[in-house]
Design an enzyme around this catalytic site. Structure first.
Site, PDB file in Angstrom:
ATOM      1  N   LYS A 173       0.867  -1.176   0.000  1.00  0.00           N
ATOM      2  CA  LYS A 173       0.000   0.000   0.000  1.00  0.00           C
ATOM      3  C   LYS A 173       0.907   1.231   0.000  1.00  0.00           C
ATOM      4  CE  LYS A 173      -1.995  -3.239   3.051  1.00  0.00           C
ATOM      5  NZ  LYS A 173      -2.969  -3.882   2.309  1.00  0.00           N
ATOM      6  N   ASP A 195       5.177  13.017  -7.107  1.00  0.00           N
ATOM      7  CA  ASP A 195       6.303  13.760  -7.698  1.00  0.00           C
ATOM      8  C   ASP A 195       7.664  13.241  -7.238  1.00  0.00           C
ATOM      9  OD1 ASP A 195       4.365  15.237  -8.944  1.00  0.00           O
ATOM     10  OD2 ASP A 195       4.545  16.992  -7.649  1.00  0.00           O
TER      11      ASP A 195
END
Length: 486
Positions: free
Chosen positions: A406, A411
């Site tokens: 998970k 970015d």
């Protein structure tokens, strides 16, 4: 006889409609999203007797009476300790990167703490290697070892960890082990419980499953955290349960589970320790506050710019905190967003945020397993594909086992790793934990791991998906109706 029969019939009829009215009132007074409320109302009206039973099992978020009482007073007491922690100014990282500023401001304003510095932080992907490193850390422990897991399944490498814990307890290390009652049912039915307790390990069965108490406590609120704390200095967290992946759920034929864990050295162990303390107190009534960190923890610091926040959820913890953090992270993305989750049943808000990110030019990729251990979630997930693909989101299906990791990467700088699945149970019900990490080196490492996942995946083609069989669309719609209840 007829009078008695009519009286019983009238009583049953009245009780039934009183229950329907009561549940309807409870659903309507809750500030939940409309699909969630409508799903419950349709369930109890279309399949009334079954629907009422499902509601009493799964409809309300509540703990047992004793646990609820403890949970309600936990944060008022813990806040005093957090106030003392704030005096340790040397552990806080005040500045953040541009992409991480919003989410760290959210955490600061809601949790009261700036991001925490770390001495070392490492991503671990190979379960066998994770177990080996963990066993080494257990044998090197000097004071205490604390663990919480959703699943501990005896056998294979899990037994090696158990032996290491027992040996450490025998040499005087204070060991605490908390396991979810439902997830670790095989462990609690095994001889390991008695063996561990005899060696001095405190073993706690969290959120005990008791069918006699289903009307007093919701049974599907689970302890889903995975935390390991050693000497108030080393901390582990991530998606891995304490199981041997070569043995776990072999009969399901979905392949080996692929997990991701983070090992951190430094004062973040203290912050995670207060979460463990709260969980322990909910179950036992005993408070075990961690020691405050000292300056020596950060000597020879290798990650000088890294900043970490810990977010916990569950009854007694800050409401909607993880959901808000996920939304903030997604809306902060400017160039690239990569999401890895085994279960994709997002809230309407998360779905909108992901689609909006793609529509404003962010390169959005979602990696999910091709094979899943839950048939319900598998079909419920598929109903969201069309909207995501239409928005420009790339959906990859991992083919080499059940991808259980998970993670969210924004970015290549802001990382979210923990136990939270993108489904209703993780977002609103369970005891979960997420690490928010602002560090470019860590982000690049996670990016490499996610790219490896993508290379082992197949990309869903938008045109081919639009031509799928009609019966599949019907099944998807049925499970879409049920998705708010999953």
């Amino acid at each position: 006889m007829d009078i008695f029969y009519n009286l019983i019939k009238c009583l049953i009829f009245s009780t039934y409609w009183l229950l329907i009215a009561n549940i309807t009132f409870r659903v309507l007074i809750k500030r939940r999203n409309i699909p969630y409320s409508m799903s419950w109302l349709l369930t109890i009206y279309i399949i009334p007797f079954i629907g009422i039973s499902i509601w009493f099992f799964f409809g309300e978020l509540y703990l047992g009476k004793r646990q609820k009482k403890i949970a309600n007073r936990i944060w008022s007491i813990s806040n005093k300790w957090l106030h003392e922690l704030k005096s340790c100014t040397y552990i806080f990282q005040i500045k953040n990167s541009e992409v991480a500023t919003s989410i760290f401001q959210l955490c600061k304003n809601r949790q009261g703490l700036h991001g925490i510095k770390s001495k070392k932080i490492k991503l671990l992907t190979n379960t066998k290697k994770i177990m080996q490193i963990l066993i080494r850390d257990i044998y090197l422990a000097r004071k205490n070892i604390e663990m919480v897991f959703y699943i501990w399944k005896p056998g294979g490498m899990a037994d090696d960890v158990a032996i290491a814990l027992i040996d450490s307890a025998k040499r005087g290390i204070h060991c605490r082990l908390m396991l979810d009652s439902a997830g670790s049912i095989e462990f609690f039915q095994s001889p390991w419980v008695e063996i561990m307790r005899k060696s001095g390990i405190q073993v706690v069965e969290a959120l005990k499953v008791n069918l006699l108490r289903v009307f007093l406590r919701r049974v599907d609120v689970r302890q889903h955290r995975k935390i390991i704390l050693i000497d108030n200095y080393i901390a582990y967290s991530g998606s891995m349960n304490l199981v041997d992946p070569y043995l776990f759920k072999k009969s399901s034929e979905i392949g080996q589970w692929i997990d991701l864990m983070t090992r951190i050295e430094g004062p973040i162990a203290t912050t995670m320790g207060i979460i463990y303390s709260c969980d322990w107190e909910i179950e036992t009534g005993l408070k075990i506050l961690p020691q405050l960190p000292n300056k020596k923890m950060l000597e020879n610091q290798s990650n000088k710019n890294a900043s970490i926040q810990v977010i916990a959820s569950g009854p007694g913890f800050l409401k909607n905190m993880i959901h808000q953090a996920l939304l903030t992270a997604i809306y902060s993305a400017k160039r690239e967003l990569i999401i890895t989750t085994p279960y994709l049943v997002p809230s309407e808000d998360l779905l909108e945020a992901i689609c909006t990110a793609a529509q404003r030019g962010v390169e959005v990729s979602i990696i999910i397993p091709l094979y899943n251990d839950s048939i319900l979630v598998k079909w419920a997930s598929r109903v969201f594909f069309s909207e995501l693909l239409e928005a420009g989101v790339k959906i990859f299906q991992f083919q080499k086992g059940l991808l259980h990791s998970k993670s969210i990467l924004v970015d290549q700088q802001l990382s979210l790793i923990g136990t939270v699945n993108l489904d209703m149970r993780s977002l609103w019900l369970n005891f979960e934990i997420t690490l928010v990490i602002d560090d470019s080196d860590f982000g690049r490492n996670l990016f490499c791991i996610q790219n490896k996942y993508i290379s082992d995946s197949q990309l869903i083609d938008k045109k081919a998906w639009s031509m799928r069989a009609y019966w599949k669309r019907i099944l998807e719609k049925i499970f879409y109706f049920l998705s708010p209840l999953l």
